[in-house]
Design a protein around this motif. Structure first.
Motif, short mmCIF file in Angstrom:
data_model
loop_
_atom_site.label_atom_id
_atom_site.label_comp_id
_atom_site.label_asym_id
_atom_site.label_seq_id
_atom_site.Cartn_x
_atom_site.Cartn_y
_atom_site.Cartn_z
N ALA A 1 0.76 -1.13 -0.01
CA ALA A 1 0.12 0.06 -0.05
C ALA A 1 0.71 1.32 -0.10
CB ALA A 1 -0.74 0.10 1.05
N SER B 1 2.46 1.78 -3.38
CA SER B 1 1.41 2.23 -4.56
C SER B 1 1.04 3.54 -4.21
CB SER B 1 0.26 1.14 -4.30
OG SER B 1 0.28 0.11 -4.46
N ILE C 1 -1.23 0.90 -8.88
CA ILE C 1 -1.30 -0.21 -8.24
C ILE C 1 -0.51 -1.26 -9.07
CG2 ILE C 1 -2.91 -1.98 -7.38
CD1 ILE C 1 -4.65 0.29 -6.52
N LEU D 1 2.19 -3.97 -8.00
CA LEU D 1 1.73 -5.36 -8.03
C LEU D 1 2.51 -6.53 -8.94
CD1 LEU D 1 -0.64 -7.35 -6.92
CD2 LEU D 1 -1.73 -6.56 -9.07
N ILE E 1 -5.84 -7.44 -3.68
CA ILE E 1 -5.59 -6.32 -4.36
C ILE E 1 -6.67 -5.75 -5.42
CG2 ILE E 1 -4.03 -4.65 -5.64
CD1 ILE E 1 -3.10 -5.67 -2.96
N THR F 1 -8.89 -2.21 -5.43
CA THR F 1 -8.82 -1.52 -6.39
C THR F 1 -10.21 -1.12 -6.97
OG1 THR F 1 -6.75 -2.44 -6.93
CG2 THR F 1 -7.91 -1.08 -8.62
#
Length: 300
Positions: free
Chosen positions: A6, A9, A269, A273, A292, A296
């Motif tokens: 997090a 991101s 993200i 990821l 995730i 999102t």
């Protein structure tokens, strides 16, 4: 793991906000100085090489992230092959553009939209550099060096804004100034990517056959999806150019550019990821990815 993800991101999101602001100011200056029609011509000059690269990159950058993240191949081997691929594919794609110029329908698009072929050629000749930039950024992403990956994107947009101000606003170079701003930003971004990759491993010419095979097999899995996605987002601009005029392209490209800013969130993200799940075991990746995706989806 989730907190670290997090955090990365969010930092990537902030970087993309900064990139968006720089790009937005460039968009405003180009649109105000060139007008909607000039903006449309500029958009097509950038879009045509982009379309050629979408068809010709073969998904090799995605393979770089996976091979480095999963440690299936050495970083130096991936870097060496990326250098060779960018030169060979780049040269072939330039030849593809030359072949398109011999076709009547393509000439019709260029002539009806008042696109100067010299300016178009200038951008097309940067295709090998743009491929190299993408491949080297994928190396940084595979290594999990998201900060350095973000630095390149930020530098590129800031430099383009700087040169847009100098060439368009101060020196009044018009469309040529906009095109040169784009080209100079690419060249300097490539130099930064080379510097950052050299801090990881030596950059040398070499061709590793086992990696070539794996790259094409893995790249083939994502190539079609990436190509169709690009067409979905950009083919509409070609249709407008074919049926209408550069004024319509300019107005439409401005509207699309603003609407696409929503991609900043999932883009930030995804940047974090992809290399993270590439380095995980399948069971953990299969558990982490949908988690995730749900977050999102909720945010969007």
């Amino acid at each position: 793991m989730f907190k670290d993800f997090a955090k990365q991101s969010f930092l990537t999101f902030l970087n993309q906000i900064a990139v968006f602001l720089a790009g937005f100011f460039s968009l405003v200056i180009i649109s105000r100085i060139l007008g909607p029609e000039g903006r449309g011509v500029y958009s097509l000059i950038i879009l045509i090489p982009g379309m050629i690269m979408a068809f010709g990159n073969l998904g090799l950058g995605s393979g770089n992230v996976y091979f480095i993240g999963s440690k299936k191949h050495k970083v130096q081997d991936v870097v060496s092959n990326s250098l060779i691929f960018s030169l060979i594919l780049g040269a072939l794609l330039v030849l593809v553009f030359w072949g398109l110029l011999q076709m009547d329908f393509f000439q019709k698009i260029i002539e009806s939209n008042k696109i100067p072929q010299l300016y178009l050629w200038l951008v097309v000749l940067t295709i090998p550099l743009t491929l190299l930039l993408g491949f080297f950024q994928s190396v940084l992403m595979g290594r999990g060096e998201i900060t350095n990956y973000n630095k390149i994107n930020f530098l590129r947009e800031i430099l383009q804004l700087l040169f847009v101000i100098i060439l368009l606003w101060v020196l009044k170079k018009g469309l040529l100034g906009a095109v040169l701003s784009h080209i100079v930003a690419i060249i300097l971004a490539v130099l930064l990517s080379v510097f950052l990759v050299r801090n990881i491993t030596r950059i040398r010419f070499g061709f590793h056959k086992g990696l070539v095979k794996d790259s094409f097999i893995y790249g083939g899995k994502v190539y079609l999806a990436n190509m169709m996605s690009f067409l979905n987002y950009r083919l509409d601009m070609f249709l407008i150019a074919f049926f209408l005029n550069p004024l319509a392209v300019g107005l439409y490209s401005i509207a699309v550019g603003i609407a696409e800013r929503l991609f900043i969130i999932p883009g930030a993200i995804t940047t974090v990821l992809y290399p993270k799940i590439s380095s995980m075991e399948d069971s953990k990746a299969n558990e982490f990815t949908p988690k995730i995706a749900r977050h999102t989806f909720f945010i969007m």
